[in-house]
Motif scaffolding. Sequence first.
Motif, PDB file in Angstrom:
ATOM      1  N   PHE A 162     -66.911 -61.152  -4.952  1.00 17.21           N
ATOM      2  CA  PHE A 162     -67.416 -60.601  -3.700  1.00 17.21           C
ATOM      3  C   PHE A 162     -68.755 -61.225  -3.332  1.00 17.21           C
ATOM      4  O   PHE A 162     -69.536 -61.632  -4.204  1.00 17.21           O
ATOM      5  N   ALA A 163     -69.013 -61.270  -2.040  1.00 20.79           N
ATOM      6  CA  ALA A 163     -70.240 -61.899  -1.540  1.00 20.79           C
ATOM      7  C   ALA A 163     -71.457 -61.015  -1.742  1.00 20.79           C
ATOM      8  O   ALA A 163     -72.590 -61.512  -1.736  1.00 20.79           O
ATOM      9  N   GLU A 164     -71.261 -59.690  -1.894  1.00 16.84           N
ATOM     10  CA  GLU A 164     -72.378 -58.765  -2.051  1.00 16.84           C
ATOM     11  C   GLU A 164     -72.227 -57.972  -3.340  1.00 16.84           C
ATOM     12  O   GLU A 164     -71.108 -57.800  -3.844  1.00 16.84           O
ATOM     13  N   PRO A 165     -73.323 -57.446  -3.877  1.00 12.27           N
ATOM     14  CA  PRO A 165     -73.225 -56.571  -5.050  1.00 12.27           C
ATOM     15  C   PRO A 165     -72.472 -55.289  -4.699  1.00 12.27           C
ATOM     16  O   PRO A 165     -72.684 -54.706  -3.635  1.00 12.27           O
ATOM     17  N   MET A 166     -71.592 -54.848  -5.579  1.00 14.84           N
ATOM     18  CA  MET A 166     -70.834 -53.621  -5.388  1.00 14.84           C
ATOM     19  C   MET A 166     -71.285 -52.612  -6.439  1.00 14.84           C
ATOM     20  O   MET A 166     -71.452 -52.969  -7.614  1.00 14.84           O
ATOM     21  N   SER A 167     -71.460 -51.380  -6.043  1.00 14.27           N
ATOM     22  CA  SER A 167     -71.872 -50.359  -7.013  1.00 14.27           C
ATOM     23  C   SER A 167     -70.646 -49.780  -7.713  1.00 14.27           C
ATOM     24  O   SER A 167     -69.548 -49.724  -7.144  1.00 14.27           O
ATOM     25  N   LEU A 168     -70.852 -49.341  -8.945  1.00 13.36           N
ATOM     26  CA  LEU A 168     -69.755 -48.739  -9.707  1.00 13.36           C
ATOM     27  C   LEU A 168     -69.272 -47.461  -9.026  1.00 13.36           C
ATOM     28  O   LEU A 168     -68.063 -47.194  -8.984  1.00 13.36           O
ATOM     29  N   ALA A 169     -70.195 -46.688  -8.470  1.00  8.05           N
ATOM     30  CA  ALA A 169     -69.806 -45.445  -7.802  1.00  8.05           C
ATOM     31  C   ALA A 169     -68.906 -45.724  -6.604  1.00  8.05           C
ATOM     32  O   ALA A 169     -67.911 -45.010  -6.379  1.00  8.05           O
ATOM     33  N   ALA A 170     -69.221 -46.767  -5.832  1.00  6.64           N
ATOM     34  CA  ALA A 170     -68.395 -47.101  -4.662  1.00  6.64           C
ATOM     35  C   ALA A 170     -67.011 -47.552  -5.096  1.00  6.64           C
ATOM     36  O   ALA A 170     -65.994 -47.206  -4.469  1.00  6.64           O
ATOM     37  N   LEU A 171     -66.950 -48.349  -6.165  1.00  2.00           N
ATOM     38  CA  LEU A 171     -65.643 -48.803  -6.657  1.00  2.00           C
ATOM     39  C   LEU A 171     -64.806 -47.617  -7.128  1.00  2.00           C
ATOM     40  O   LEU A 171     -63.615 -47.518  -6.803  1.00  2.00           O
ATOM     41  N   LYS A 172     -65.413 -46.699  -7.873  1.00  5.95           N
ATOM     42  CA  LYS A 172     -64.659 -45.540  -8.358  1.00  5.95           C
ATOM     43  C   LYS A 172     -64.135 -44.702  -7.204  1.00  5.95           C
ATOM     44  O   LYS A 172     -63.026 -44.145  -7.271  1.00  5.95           O
ATOM     45  N   ARG A 173     -64.918 -44.621  -6.134  1.00  9.01           N
ATOM     46  CA  ARG A 173     -64.482 -43.853  -4.979  1.00  9.01           C
ATOM     47  C   ARG A 173     -63.200 -44.449  -4.392  1.00  9.01           C
ATOM     48  O   ARG A 173     -62.239 -43.730  -4.093  1.00  9.01           O
ATOM     49  N   VAL A 174     -63.157 -45.777  -4.251  1.00 11.67           N
ATOM     50  CA  VAL A 174     -61.968 -46.436  -3.708  1.00 11.67           C
ATOM     51  C   VAL A 174     -60.786 -46.291  -4.662  1.00 11.67           C
ATOM     52  O   VAL A 174     -59.656 -46.011  -4.242  1.00 11.67           O
ATOM     53  N   VAL A 175     -61.034 -46.464  -5.947  1.00 16.89           N
ATOM     54  CA  VAL A 175     -59.955 -46.348  -6.940  1.00 16.89           C
ATOM     55  C   VAL A 175     -59.368 -44.940  -6.913  1.00 16.89           C
ATOM     56  O   VAL A 175     -58.147 -44.748  -6.926  1.00 16.89           O
ATOM     57  N   ARG A 176     -60.244 -43.933  -6.841  1.00 17.70           N
ATOM     58  CA  ARG A 176     -59.774 -42.546  -6.834  1.00 17.70           C
ATOM     59  C   ARG A 176     -58.944 -42.257  -5.581  1.00 17.70           C
ATOM     60  O   ARG A 176     -57.895 -41.598  -5.648  1.00 17.70           O
ATOM     61  N   GLN A 177     -59.383 -42.778  -4.441  1.00 16.31           N
ATOM     62  CA  GLN A 177     -58.708 -42.466  -3.182  1.00 16.31           C
ATOM     63  C   GLN A 177     -57.428 -43.268  -2.983  1.00 16.31           C
ATOM     64  O   GLN A 177     -56.436 -42.742  -2.464  1.00 16.31           O
ATOM     65  N   ARG A 178     -57.432 -44.531  -3.404  1.00 13.38           N
ATOM     66  CA  ARG A 178     -56.309 -45.404  -3.053  1.00 13.38           C
ATOM     67  C   ARG A 178     -55.454 -45.802  -4.254  1.00 13.38           C
ATOM     68  O   ARG A 178     -54.226 -45.723  -4.194  1.00 13.38           O
ATOM     69  N   PHE A 179     -56.085 -46.258  -5.329  1.00 13.28           N
ATOM     70  CA  PHE A 179     -55.302 -46.711  -6.482  1.00 13.28           C
ATOM     71  C   PHE A 179     -54.576 -45.534  -7.137  1.00 13.28           C
ATOM     72  O   PHE A 179     -53.386 -45.617  -7.460  1.00 13.28           O
ATOM     73  N   LEU A 180     -55.280 -44.422  -7.315  1.00 14.61           N
ATOM     74  CA  LEU A 180     -54.668 -43.263  -7.953  1.00 14.61           C
ATOM     75  C   LEU A 180     -53.781 -42.473  -7.007  1.00 14.61           C
ATOM     76  O   LEU A 180     -53.173 -41.469  -7.411  1.00 14.61           O
ATOM     77  N   ALA A 181     -53.676 -42.930  -5.748  1.00 11.91           N
ATOM     78  CA  ALA A 181     -52.656 -42.368  -4.863  1.00 11.91           C
ATOM     79  C   ALA A 181     -51.263 -42.708  -5.389  1.00 11.91           C
ATOM     80  O   ALA A 181     -50.288 -42.037  -5.056  1.00 11.91           O
ATOM     81  N   TYR A 182     -51.177 -43.755  -6.209  1.00  7.97           N
ATOM     82  CA  TYR A 182     -49.937 -44.076  -6.916  1.00  7.97           C
ATOM     83  C   TYR A 182     -49.927 -43.222  -8.190  1.00  7.97           C
ATOM     84  O   TYR A 182     -50.677 -43.483  -9.139  1.00  7.97           O
ATOM     85  N   ALA A 183     -49.085 -42.218  -8.234  1.00 11.82           N
ATOM     86  CA  ALA A 183     -49.065 -41.303  -9.378  1.00 11.82           C
ATOM     87  C   ALA A 183     -48.790 -42.028 -10.687  1.00 11.82           C
ATOM     88  O   ALA A 183     -49.232 -41.586 -11.759  1.00 11.82           O
ATOM     89  N   ARG A 184     -48.091 -43.149 -10.617  1.00 13.23           N
ATOM     90  CA  ARG A 184     -47.740 -43.885 -11.833  1.00 13.23           C
ATOM     91  C   ARG A 184     -48.964 -44.283 -12.649  1.00 13.23           C
ATOM     92  O   ARG A 184     -48.906 -44.347 -13.883  1.00 13.23           O
ATOM     93  N   PHE A 185     -50.103 -44.548 -11.978  1.00  9.70           N
ATOM     94  CA  PHE A 185     -51.272 -45.024 -12.706  1.00  9.70           C
ATOM     95  C   PHE A 185     -52.006 -43.909 -13.458  1.00  9.70           C
ATOM     96  O   PHE A 185     -52.993 -44.169 -14.143  1.00  9.70           O
TER      97      PHE A 185
END
Length: 487
Positions: A42-65
């Motif tokens: 990525f072109a900019e620094p990403m915070s761990l909190a922001a990444l976890k927010r996206v993972v919780r909302q979108r990645f874990l929307a797949y119950a399989r994970f």
Amino acid sequence: MAAAKPRRPRRARREPMSRVDTAWLRMERPTNPMMITGVLMFAEPMSLAALKRVVRQRFLAYARFRQKPVQTPTGAVWEEDTHFDLDWHVQAAPLPGRGDKRALERFVSRLASTPLDPARPLWQFHLIEGYRGGSALVARIHHCYADGIALVQVLLSLTDTTRRPARGSDLARAWLKHEAAPVARRVGALDRYMALGGKVLEQGMAMYRDPTLAAVLAREGGAIAYELLSAIALPDDPPSLLRGSLGTRKRVAWAEPLDLEAVKAVGRACDCTVNDVLMATAAGALREYMRERGETLDGMTVRATVPVNLRPLEHARKLGNHFGLVFLELPVGEGNPLRRLELVAECMRQLKGSRQAIVAYGLLAALGMTPPPVQSLALEMFSRKASMVATNVPGPQQPLYLAGCELREMMFWVPQTGSIGIGVSIMSYNGRVHFGLIADARLIPDPDSVTGRFAAEFDKLLYLALMGDWSHPLDSVAADALLPTGG
């Protein structure tokens, strides 16, 4: 007053795993962890909190994970992880040393060599918050969850087309155009091909040793059986430095990206596809590396197993493994870059007209039902017929953003199986083509020596394609004469 009865722990929910997913789960080896590994820069620094927010909302929307695979006496199942811990699955990771590209390659190499924890859902993200002025994300997901095509789409569904997420800006449904098997060949046919794969395995290795059985099965199964038997009858790939005893350490490297429009220009000039151009370029880079290592290459051809999608891409979010495999021949013994491209393109054309991919899918389904020793024997037999795995994934041709950070580059590698120790990956994104290599450290300890040749090999093709007159075929000497000095 009677004491309250202690609450019994909730029993984890289970559901059966598909036959094909079971086959990929069982393929795990210390020498080849069955992980799909990706790196996003990525072109900019990403915070761990922001990444976890996206993972919780979108990645874990797949119950399989939230589920982990569990082997039982009656077969593999998916079991809910009742102690799921997002903090374990999404971690910050410091980059040792100078924090440059070489350091990131070493970090990815270490993770690609390290199996995931079987007591947890088999995936993990590592965020490097400071990398080249921005950040990097390394993702590892076990192949039993889904094939590489589906998992790339899952990871892309975490991104947006704008820096500030808004309704409709995510890529969750913006599935990419991808060349797949015609629907008519899929619908109503998969059960028949799975049954045929089971029938072949019932014959055991006797069919492999007795060619007369091949003729019998070909008469019974027609063209499909013939296709399968042709794959079984392929001779083993020739001995080379690309094959050998595997260790437990992987090495990863990627090249500086190419301009996609330049690749398309070579394809138009040579009447072939972008995929043909890129695979021929990869073959050229491997050839030069092998020559430098003292390999005798005259006339040598090595095979790569290439995954082929067997479902509409909009169904990729359903996860699971729905792909077949074909054997692509890479003419590393051909010195003429244009002739090498012609040979790759011709092999590709033949594969597109074959049923090899869907036959391989049926065989994988059958392997998922067999005892592990039989599966290991069959896997070893097939893996001897190729020296590498090769994938080419067309990505979005526009800038993407994850947690507000612009995605600059990305690369993914699928795992190697059996005795195969090399993986070649090509991915296009935002007008550029990224080439990466993952290899067993015993075979190619310096993969950057291969990826570093990728641009030079493409430049040869570009120069010859755009400057030459191809009304007459060239031999190697004539092609070399056309190249600029030092090319």
